[in-house]
Scaffold this motif. Sequence first.
Motif, PDB file in Angstrom:
ATOM      1  N   ASP A 257       0.825  -1.222   0.000  1.00  0.00           N
ATOM      2  CA  ASP A 257       0.000   0.000   0.000  1.00  0.00           C
ATOM      3  C   ASP A 257       0.853   1.264   0.000  1.00  0.00           C
ATOM      4  OD1 ASP A 257       0.984  -0.221   2.564  1.00  0.00           O
ATOM      5  OD2 ASP A 257      -0.949   0.060   3.568  1.00  0.00           O
ATOM      6  N   GLN A 304      -6.999  -4.755  -1.940  1.00  0.00           N
ATOM      7  CA  GLN A 304      -7.217  -3.299  -1.897  1.00  0.00           C
ATOM      8  C   GLN A 304      -8.079  -2.890  -3.091  1.00  0.00           C
ATOM      9  OE1 GLN A 304      -3.446  -1.062  -0.819  1.00  0.00           O
ATOM     10  NE2 GLN A 304      -2.566  -3.097  -1.084  1.00  0.00           N
ATOM     11  N   GLY A 308      -4.244  -1.239  -4.933  1.00  0.00           N
ATOM     12  CA  GLY A 308      -2.972  -1.167  -4.217  1.00  0.00           C
ATOM     13  C   GLY A 308      -2.145   0.018  -4.670  1.00  0.00           C
ATOM     14  N   HIS A 333      -9.367  -4.834   3.160  1.00  0.00           N
ATOM     15  CA  HIS A 333      -8.348  -3.866   3.517  1.00  0.00           C
ATOM     16  C   HIS A 333      -8.831  -2.769   4.459  1.00  0.00           C
ATOM     17  CE1 HIS A 333      -4.555  -1.762   3.141  1.00  0.00           C
ATOM     18  NE2 HIS A 333      -5.110  -0.686   2.632  1.00  0.00           N
ATOM     19  N   ASP A 334     -10.067  -2.311   4.302  1.00  0.00           N
ATOM     20  CA  ASP A 334     -10.554  -1.192   5.125  1.00  0.00           C
ATOM     21  C   ASP A 334     -10.992  -1.625   6.518  1.00  0.00           C
ATOM     22  OD1 ASP A 334     -10.097   0.272   2.876  1.00  0.00           O
ATOM     23  OD2 ASP A 334     -12.196   0.742   2.444  1.00  0.00           O
TER      24      ASP A 334
END
Length: 389
Positions: A257, A304, A308, A333-334
């Motif tokens: 990230d 993501q 990403g 991811h969140d």
Amino acid sequence: MKHAQTALASLCLGLAVLTAPGMAGAQSEPYKVFDTKPVITEGPYLSALSDTAVSVMWMTDAPSHAKLRLYDGDKVREIEPQVDGLVPVGQRHVVTVTGLEPGKHYSYEAIATRVVKLKPYWPDKGLSISCAPATFTTFSPQQAKISFSVVTDTHEDTARIGRLMKMVDWDSTDALLHLGDAFHWVDSEEQVWSKWLRPTVAAMGPGKPLLFARGNHELRGAYARQLAGYVPTPEGTYYYSRAMGPVHLLVLDTAEDKPDDTNVYAQLNRTVPYRESELAWLRGEVTGNRHFAKAPFRVVAMHQADWGWLPDSGAAWTALANQAGVDLVIAGHDHAFSYHAPDKTHAYHTLILGQDQLARVDATDRTLTVKVVSDKGVTAHTLTIPVRR
Ligand SMILES: [Fe+2]
């Protein structure tokens, strides 16, 4: 879970191999076979099943070599891996089977044979152990419907994994899809099993496949470079596509990230050329894959949702997805749920799954439905996408 592991382990039986056959046509002196056999300590489980291939992996408590006995009706096939002409000897075993037929039932036995000492000639061997046959069904481009269950960002929380795995309707789900960040960082083999695969495989069993999209946290830690050996794919890459009846699934690796030159990586990341290779592969898939071209639904599964970290902030990837007619991006991811309807920038639905949620995807040639339920049993969202072609 302990009970399930014990039950599974008890299905692995010692084989009555008490003679030392030597090699046909070779010298008559046999190699030594000691009265010791390995124990299958983890697995077997199915990784990255496709319509024609699957990777099966399991562990033994002592160095062994492995093979898979595959039953196709009355036909029996034995698949024995080799690397550079040598049969691998170790405690982690992967057998990749290719040449399967789409939509067909198979059963398999995982077999391991103890290697006591790897001498140059006449290595010392031991006995074999085999697991009771387990059955699986390959995906098919032609199957009328597909169902799969999705979790993400389990982050080493085995209680969370346990809660989510109990919610899966295993009888009616064709696969488990994990969208990455199973770990904070990857440190050791024992961590890979204890914090993720052991509780997951205990619930999934030896007959349902795991599909895994790598998360950014899986690029970190002393054992990150070994992780692929525990989530093997027939393709040998973290990214791949699957022809699953009405769904063409693209599993992508969104890698890190942050930029490669971020100080925390100490010049040890080179994701830019890696992602370029992945994008080139993706272009080939969306332009050349026949099932992608005709599938009612095209789904991207990745960690993501914004592809990403990329030098162009993902512009080329978004343009390709828009142009290719991707219907749905499902990501994590969140650590919290969100849904974004198609808009001017993204021509596809984006569903981001939360950490304590299970998504169930069901598709026919007319409708794709995603139902997101929390670990408290509360329905967070239901998304229905009608076929657009
Ligand atoms: Fe993440």
